[in-house]
Design an enzyme around this catalytic site. Sequence first.
Site, PDB file in Angstrom:
ATOM      1  N   HIS A  51      11.040  33.281 -19.112  1.00  0.00           N
ATOM      2  CA  HIS A  51      11.456  34.191 -20.170  1.00  0.00           C
ATOM      3  C   HIS A  51      12.986  34.228 -20.240  1.00  0.00           C
ATOM      4  O   HIS A  51      13.669  33.670 -19.376  1.00  0.00           O
ATOM      5  CB  HIS A  51      10.884  35.601 -19.920  1.00  0.00           C
TER       6      HIS A  51
HETATM    7  P1  TYD Z   1       8.316  39.751 -15.253  1.00  0.00           P
HETATM    8  O1  TYD Z   1       9.745  40.112 -15.509  1.00  0.00           O
HETATM    9  O2  TYD Z   1       7.517  39.270 -16.422  1.00  0.00           O
HETATM   10  O3  TYD Z   1       8.279  38.713 -14.053  1.00  0.00           O
HETATM   11  P2  TYD Z   1       7.930  37.151 -14.075  1.00  0.00           P
HETATM   12  O4  TYD Z   1       8.531  36.608 -15.329  1.00  0.00           O
HETATM   13  O5  TYD Z   1       8.518  36.588 -12.845  1.00  0.00           O
HETATM   14  O6  TYD Z   1       6.428  37.099 -14.076  1.00  0.00           O
HETATM   15  O7  TYD Z   1       7.598  41.010 -14.625  1.00  0.00           O
HETATM   16  C1  TYD Z   1       6.267  40.981 -14.200  1.00  0.00           C
HETATM   17  C2  TYD Z   1       5.629  42.332 -14.493  1.00  0.00           C
HETATM   18  O8  TYD Z   1       6.309  43.381 -13.805  1.00  0.00           O
HETATM   19  C3  TYD Z   1       5.633  42.695 -15.971  1.00  0.00           C
HETATM   20  O9  TYD Z   1       4.384  43.256 -16.285  1.00  0.00           O
HETATM   21  C4  TYD Z   1       6.680  43.763 -16.090  1.00  0.00           C
HETATM   22  C5  TYD Z   1       6.743  44.390 -14.716  1.00  0.00           C
HETATM   23  N1  TYD Z   1       8.118  44.806 -14.347  1.00  0.00           N
HETATM   24  C6  TYD Z   1       8.436  46.151 -14.355  1.00  0.00           C
HETATM   25  O10 TYD Z   1       7.588  47.028 -14.656  1.00  0.00           O
HETATM   26  N2  TYD Z   1       9.712  46.529 -14.005  1.00  0.00           N
HETATM   27  C7  TYD Z   1      10.668  45.617 -13.668  1.00  0.00           C
HETATM   28  O11 TYD Z   1      11.819  45.979 -13.361  1.00  0.00           O
HETATM   29  C8  TYD Z   1      10.317  44.219 -13.694  1.00  0.00           C
HETATM   30  C9  TYD Z   1      11.323  43.163 -13.340  1.00  0.00           C
HETATM   31  C10 TYD Z   1       9.020  43.873 -14.030  1.00  0.00           C
END
Ligand code: TYD
Length: 138
Positions: free
Chosen positions: A52
């Site tokens: 992302h």
């Molecule tokens: P995401 O940023 O999509 O991580 P990756 O791209 O590595 O899979 O985050 C994964 C999940 O965690 C998503 O549902 C959002 C949640 N999240 C939070 O609630 N707070 C945060 O600070 C972060 C970074 C993620």
Amino acid sequence: MGIENCRIIGLPKIQDPRGNLTFIEGGRHVPFDIKRVFYLYDVPGGAERGGHAHSRLQQMIIAMAGSFDVILDDGYVKQRFHLNRSFYGLYIEPMIWREMDNFSTGSVCMVLASEPYDETDYFREYEDFEKALPTRTR
Ligand code: TYD
């Protein structure tokens, strides 16, 4: 704006026979005020994270334990960074697509962020990210 502004930043390291110490002050060792900290851990072998980009968010990624790779892409240039020391941070500016892979067993990835969590700041589809990029002359 672009990958040329993303860089490895060396953090202070107080060497001590009892164990080394590193500290990070927002606005001094990272070029933003730290509003949020999160970390990835217990990452299973072969897993990939990220995939992302963010519209406004600035981040610094640090390998607190073990190692992993971060692949940055500004829509024009792609660069792979290998992080394996807790006194180096990878600064990522807004509008950079990132992927993470090659996590070693027991690795911990800590991320310092300039804003609280905000799902509306994410580009989850590469196509949407590309469309939002400013037009470049180079
Ligand atoms: P995401 O940023 O999509 O991580 P990756 O791209 O590595 O899979 O985050 C994964 C999940 O965690 C998503 O549902 C959002 C949640 N999240 C939070 O609630 N707070 C945060 O600070 C972060 C970074 C993620």
